[in-house]
Design a protein around this motif. Sequence first.
Motif, PDB file in Angstrom:
ATOM      1  N   LEU A 137       0.826  -1.210   0.000  1.00  0.00           N
ATOM      2  CA  LEU A 137       0.000   0.000   0.000  1.00  0.00           C
ATOM      3  C   LEU A 137       0.857   1.255   0.000  1.00  0.00           C
ATOM      4  N   ILE A 138       1.996   1.184   0.665  1.00  0.00           N
ATOM      5  CA  ILE A 138       2.911   2.329   0.709  1.00  0.00           C
ATOM      6  C   ILE A 138       3.464   2.636  -0.678  1.00  0.00           C
ATOM      7  N   ILE A 139       3.840   1.590  -1.430  1.00  0.00           N
ATOM      8  CA  ILE A 139       4.387   1.853  -2.762  1.00  0.00           C
ATOM      9  C   ILE A 139       3.303   2.329  -3.730  1.00  0.00           C
ATOM     10  N   LEU A 140       2.063   1.908  -3.506  1.00  0.00           N
ATOM     11  CA  LEU A 140       0.975   2.427  -4.329  1.00  0.00           C
ATOM     12  C   LEU A 140       0.747   3.904  -4.039  1.00  0.00           C
ATOM     13  N   GLN A 141       0.833   4.270  -2.766  1.00  0.00           N
ATOM     14  CA  GLN A 141       0.674   5.680  -2.401  1.00  0.00           C
ATOM     15  C   GLN A 141       1.785   6.532  -3.012  1.00  0.00           C
ATOM     16  N   ALA A 142       2.969   5.928  -3.149  1.00  0.00           N
ATOM     17  CA  ALA A 142       4.091   6.658  -3.740  1.00  0.00           C
ATOM     18  C   ALA A 142       4.037   6.670  -5.261  1.00  0.00           C
ATOM     19  N   GLY A 143       3.232   5.774  -5.846  1.00  0.00           N
ATOM     20  CA  GLY A 143       3.123   5.717  -7.299  1.00  0.00           C
ATOM     21  C   GLY A 143       4.081   4.749  -7.958  1.00  0.00           C
ATOM     22  N   HIS A 144       4.611   3.770  -7.197  1.00  0.00           N
ATOM     23  CA  HIS A 144       5.549   2.784  -7.746  1.00  0.00           C
ATOM     24  C   HIS A 144       4.750   1.664  -8.411  1.00  0.00           C
ATOM     25  N   ASN A 145       4.117   1.993  -9.516  1.00  0.00           N
ATOM     26  CA  ASN A 145       3.182   1.057 -10.138  1.00  0.00           C
ATOM     27  C   ASN A 145       3.853  -0.177 -10.721  1.00  0.00           C
ATOM     28  N   SER A 146       4.990  -0.001 -11.384  1.00  0.00           N
ATOM     29  CA  SER A 146       5.659  -1.158 -11.976  1.00  0.00           C
ATOM     30  C   SER A 146       6.137  -2.123 -10.900  1.00  0.00           C
ATOM     31  N   LYS A 147       6.564  -1.585  -9.765  1.00  0.00           N
ATOM     32  CA  LYS A 147       6.980  -2.435  -8.651  1.00  0.00           C
ATOM     33  C   LYS A 147       5.789  -3.217  -8.090  1.00  0.00           C
ATOM     34  N   ALA A 148       4.668  -2.530  -7.929  1.00  0.00           N
ATOM     35  CA  ALA A 148       3.468  -3.184  -7.406  1.00  0.00           C
ATOM     36  C   ALA A 148       2.999  -4.300  -8.336  1.00  0.00           C
ATOM     37  N   ALA A 531      -5.470  -3.945   7.574  1.00  0.00           N
ATOM     38  CA  ALA A 531      -6.178  -2.847   6.923  1.00  0.00           C
ATOM     39  C   ALA A 531      -6.115  -1.571   7.759  1.00  0.00           C
ATOM     40  N   MET A 532      -6.209  -1.709   9.079  1.00  0.00           N
ATOM     41  CA  MET A 532      -6.150  -0.512   9.930  1.00  0.00           C
ATOM     42  C   MET A 532      -4.775   0.145   9.864  1.00  0.00           C
ATOM     43  N   VAL A 533      -3.727  -0.652   9.813  1.00  0.00           N
ATOM     44  CA  VAL A 533      -2.385  -0.080   9.672  1.00  0.00           C
ATOM     45  C   VAL A 533      -2.211   0.529   8.282  1.00  0.00           C
ATOM     46  N   ASP A 534      -2.698  -0.175   7.267  1.00  0.00           N
ATOM     47  CA  ASP A 534      -2.588   0.337   5.899  1.00  0.00           C
ATOM     48  C   ASP A 534      -3.252   1.698   5.740  1.00  0.00           C
ATOM     49  N   ARG A 535      -4.358   1.893   6.435  1.00  0.00           N
ATOM     50  CA  ARG A 535      -5.091   3.161   6.307  1.00  0.00           C
ATOM     51  C   ARG A 535      -4.297   4.341   6.879  1.00  0.00           C
ATOM     52  N   ARG A 536      -3.290   4.044   7.662  1.00  0.00           N
ATOM     53  CA  ARG A 536      -2.433   5.126   8.141  1.00  0.00           C
ATOM     54  C   ARG A 536      -1.636   5.730   6.986  1.00  0.00           C
ATOM     55  N   TYR A 537      -1.347   4.899   5.980  1.00  0.00           N
ATOM     56  CA  TYR A 537      -0.436   5.311   4.911  1.00  0.00           C
ATOM     57  C   TYR A 537      -1.122   5.501   3.566  1.00  0.00           C
ATOM     58  N   LEU A 538      -2.339   4.999   3.440  1.00  0.00           N
ATOM     59  CA  LEU A 538      -3.101   5.199   2.214  1.00  0.00           C
ATOM     60  C   LEU A 538      -4.577   5.248   2.573  1.00  0.00           C
ATOM     61  N   ASN A 539      -5.150   6.437   2.513  1.00  0.00           N
ATOM     62  CA  ASN A 539      -6.552   6.616   2.878  1.00  0.00           C
ATOM     63  C   ASN A 539      -7.182   7.666   1.962  1.00  0.00           C
ATOM     64  N   ASP A 540      -8.390   8.065   2.282  1.00  0.00           N
ATOM     65  CA  ASP A 540      -9.134   8.991   1.418  1.00  0.00           C
ATOM     66  C   ASP A 540      -8.387  10.301   1.158  1.00  0.00           C
ATOM     67  N   SER A 541      -7.594  10.738   2.129  1.00  0.00           N
ATOM     68  CA  SER A 541      -6.890  12.015   1.986  1.00  0.00           C
ATOM     69  C   SER A 541      -5.810  11.969   0.920  1.00  0.00           C
ATOM     70  N   HIS A 542      -5.430  10.763   0.499  1.00  0.00           N
ATOM     71  CA  HIS A 542      -4.379  10.621  -0.498  1.00  0.00           C
ATOM     72  C   HIS A 542      -4.917  10.604  -1.928  1.00  0.00           C
ATOM     73  N   PHE A 543      -6.208  10.857  -2.095  1.00  0.00           N
ATOM     74  CA  PHE A 543      -6.811  10.866  -3.427  1.00  0.00           C
ATOM     75  C   PHE A 543      -7.119  12.294  -3.864  1.00  0.00           C
ATOM     76  N   GLU A 544      -7.103  12.485  -5.170  1.00  0.00           N
ATOM     77  CA  GLU A 544      -7.487  13.762  -5.763  1.00  0.00           C
ATOM     78  C   GLU A 544      -8.214  13.483  -7.073  1.00  0.00           C
ATOM     79  N   SER A 545      -8.801  14.487  -7.659  1.00  0.00           N
ATOM     80  CA  SER A 545      -9.540  14.294  -8.902  1.00  0.00           C
ATOM     81  C   SER A 545      -8.608  13.814 -10.014  1.00  0.00           C
ATOM     82  N   ASN A 546      -9.149  13.015 -10.920  1.00  0.00           N
ATOM     83  CA  ASN A 546      -8.346  12.524 -12.040  1.00  0.00           C
ATOM     84  C   ASN A 546      -7.770  13.672 -12.868  1.00  0.00           C
TER      85      ASN A 546
END
Length: 812
Positions: A137-148, A531-546
């Motif tokens: 989840l941390i790498i997704l939040q960072a945008g490391h898509n190829s790694k994920a 999931a509760m730990v993951d939400r610390r690092y990737l949650n609703d606040s990490h999203f923006e409009s496309n």
Amino acid sequence: MINFFTKMKPHLVAVVLFILVAMAFFYPQFQGKSIKAHDRGTFLGMSKEIRDYKDNTGKDTYWTNSMFGGMPSYLITANYKGNLIKPVTLAAQFLSRPAAFMFLSFLSFYILLLCYGVNPWIGMVGALAYGFSSYFLIILQAGHNSKALALAYIPAVIAGIHLVFNGKRLLGAGLFGLFLSLELLANHIQITYYFGIVILIYGCFELYKAFKEKWLKSFFVNVSILVGVAFVALLTNIPQIYYTYDYGKDSIRGKTELTSEKENRTSGLDRDYIVDWSYGKAETFNLLIPNLMGGASGGFDADSKTFKELKKQGGMQAARMVKDMPLAYWGPQPITSGPVYIGALVIFLFVFGFFFVKGTMRWWIVTATVLSIMLAWGQNFMWFTDLFLDYFPMYNKFRAVTMILVIAELTIPLFAFVALDKFLKSNIDKKQLYKALKYSVGIVGGLCLFFVLFGTSLFSFEAPIDAQLKQYGWPVDIIQQDRIHMMRMDAIRSLIFVLLGAVAIWLYYSKKIKKVFFVFLIGLFILADLAMVDRRYLNDSHFESNRKAENPYPMTAADKQILADNDPDFRVYNMTVSPFNDASTSFYHKSIGGYHGAKMRRYQEVVEHHIAKNNMQVLNMLNTKYFIVAENQGGAQVMLNDQALGNAWFVNKVKWVENADQDIDALADFDALQIAVIDNRFRSKVGDFDGSVDSLANITLIDYAPDRLVYKSSSKSNKLAVFSEVFYDKGWNAYINGKYVDHFRVNYILRGLVIPAGDNEIVFEFKPKNLSAFQTISLLSSLIIILLFVVGVFSANGLLTKLGVCRAKIKE
């Protein structure tokens, strides 16, 4: 038919469950939002020229001039035709990113557990545990898509290998070939390399078992099958693999020609660069306790003592700073987005499993897990790291050694759920279970309790930033109290999940609860924990409009001013950002800097030796026409450099040098307009030219594309021209009046060419060698892989035949 659907039922349930869970966790994605990912924005900056060229012309380019003066696009974005695996990976991502990555992680690990003979319902829980490990989840939040994506496919690769070694060669080969092709297509070589180490360890223990049990012939047949299939899978991606490999020799991951700083050099990256991000030895325990060392490099919430203290001292504005300042993390890494948390209950089941799983599986799992942890320590265990840097092939090509913990993220849940399944299928006596629970709770729960009781005696809870904070009057003692509180609360939290798991096991064994309810409880506890730990690092606040995500760098007044220049090809030096670690400038301009983990070695050396020291002759020869500098009021100001030498110019003299050291040193004191510095190795290509001054001689760029530059020249005699373009002869070809001619390297990184007298058209074209042949090979080999998978699935030992039972025995 009814029997078939009965057997298929748990697998259909699994797929639906994985889809629903992924959609639920990433529900903002389905509301027209994207993750505010730093590396996603960086990618958009790096690839802007490439994508714009494709949109405008319909053509692919394999070179971009938007970063570091110019570099191949192989490790940015490159589209190769022919590979039939591409439609497979696009179909597999039907949920779209990032939910698709989580779904594929679930599905791939589920397949792995099925191939190990695990009950499908246990497999679903194990899949959730793997997919929710915090690092993903941390790498997704960072945008490391190829790694994920690479990590999502790896479990099924190992599943195929396991099937081959357990008598299901055709199905195993098909599964291995398809998912290895997909994994290679994800194009994250570091992840592929790390799991290559895992496969090597697995193979060594299989070899030992084969020798001991006298089935060496079968072992070598299995290895031959896997090697053959791996070779074909590699060929499906041969364009990107070959060009990446070939370019790597000229990148910072290749060997330098300079002789300075030998103690820090390797045949790849420099040692200090490789181990910049190293896990602390004590930090390893955050695999069990997420906030052991503060979690991520962020601030505290409103419930913290620090927040309340600053609110008391300076009001809400001061208190809000607590949320953004890097206060919480106090571990040894420069900065971190969060811990590699595998899950307290998963680690408990891992330890619990040692009482039920015997034989080589236990030992290859332990070996791979321990090795990944020790290598992740990097500079904190340097003698061991040096062994791998100096003697293990290709290990020194990769940075951020903490990433190797992805091995433990796979091996620990794999062993844990194979063990849990074995426990449920075994008839063990009460004494054996009591012993297993006693030691497992004692070790894992005891560690948690130990940190609760004695953590303050073990650590100082001091961070490097504390001294600076103290100078500015921050309440450092209270900040450290908050760090202590975070550690204790998470240690207690992990202890609770360990005890919940142990109680559930005891209740099931005592027949107080049924197996279905037991599996449900374990799944619920693991999902809640992770999931509760993951939400610390990737949650609703990490999203923006496309819309905002697709334009991460709004145009500034400085950008508009520069873009008003109609010159098609010049460079910009943006000094308001970290120019060589930032791709925002490349979004609008051709930048002197940029961001990339594999920039050209020689260009990086010029940066270090000259650009960083503001050598204007070097900046001028790179046609740096504009500087963006910070204003005192906080804005940005554009400065025109009227000394920039343009796209090409004729020089009068050559300074010959013997080696790279002399070559780069010569740039410290030379007149770039008059002199070209050339290595003696190119003497035969230079030939004769007239060094006299010809005031009427000229050379001008008349047409620009990223991979094709056209110039017109006029002169009374042969002239030596220098082009403000980066030299890379593994693709760039020069033509004068339609005829191929040799060009050569000048000024350490630029292109040079002797141009005959008269009026001439000079063309530089970038064409990767053997591209058409490679694409044909990719087409044929990907067709073989797909056919092999289809035949394996529908064979007598195939997936659809075995899907309902999946009883592939684990050889002890």
